[in-house]
Design a protein around this motif. Structure first.
Motif, short mmCIF file in Angstrom:
data_model
loop_
_atom_site.label_atom_id
_atom_site.label_comp_id
_atom_site.label_asym_id
_atom_site.label_seq_id
_atom_site.Cartn_x
_atom_site.Cartn_y
_atom_site.Cartn_z
N ALA A 69 0.83 -1.22 0.00
CA ALA A 69 0.00 0.00 0.00
C ALA A 69 0.86 1.26 0.00
O ALA A 69 0.38 2.34 -0.35
N LEU A 70 2.11 1.15 0.37
CA LEU A 70 3.02 2.30 0.40
C LEU A 70 3.65 2.59 -0.96
O LEU A 70 4.22 3.65 -1.17
N ASP A 71 3.53 1.64 -1.88
CA ASP A 71 4.11 1.78 -3.21
C ASP A 71 3.24 2.74 -4.03
O ASP A 71 2.07 2.47 -4.28
N GLU A 72 3.82 3.85 -4.44
CA GLU A 72 3.07 4.86 -5.19
C GLU A 72 2.56 4.35 -6.53
O GLU A 72 1.59 4.87 -7.08
N GLU A 73 3.21 3.33 -7.08
CA GLU A 73 2.79 2.79 -8.38
C GLU A 73 1.83 1.62 -8.25
O GLU A 73 1.37 1.08 -9.25
N GLU A 74 1.52 1.22 -7.03
CA GLU A 74 0.59 0.11 -6.79
C GLU A 74 -0.85 0.60 -6.91
O GLU A 74 -1.19 1.66 -6.42
N ARG A 75 -1.68 -0.20 -7.57
CA ARG A 75 -3.10 0.15 -7.70
C ARG A 75 -3.85 -0.27 -6.45
O ARG A 75 -3.58 -1.31 -5.88
N PRO A 76 -4.85 0.49 -6.02
CA PRO A 76 -5.67 0.11 -4.87
C PRO A 76 -6.42 -1.19 -5.15
O PRO A 76 -6.85 -1.44 -6.27
N ARG A 77 -6.55 -2.03 -4.11
CA ARG A 77 -7.29 -3.29 -4.26
C ARG A 77 -7.69 -3.81 -2.89
O ARG A 77 -7.17 -3.39 -1.88
N LEU A 78 -8.62 -4.73 -2.89
CA LEU A 78 -9.05 -5.42 -1.67
C LEU A 78 -8.68 -6.88 -1.81
O LEU A 78 -8.81 -7.47 -2.88
#
Length: 63
Positions: A53-62
């Motif tokens: 979740a701290l990765d700026e390039e990671e997409r939000p997900r559940l």
């Protein structure tokens, strides 16, 4: 920083609590590696889930 909140329906309010418990909200703001490790250990989830979740390039997900 770790902040933990829980809804208190009797007072119609959200209160801050010290330890995670069922149906609480854990708010991590700029967490250190130790804080990520602590929450991951207490909740028995992979630390990678929190660190992703701290990765700026990671997409939000559940998950």
């Amino acid at each position: 920083m770790i902040e933990i909140y829980k809804s208190n329906p009797e007072e119609s309010a959200i209160i801050k609590i010290d330890q995670p418990e069922k149906n609480c909200w854990i708010n991590l703001t700029h967490p250190s590696g130790d804080e990520i490790g602590k929450i991951a250990s207490e909740l028995q989830i992979p630390a990678d889930f929190l660190a992703a979740a701290l990765d700026e390039e990671e997409r939000p997900r559940l998950e």
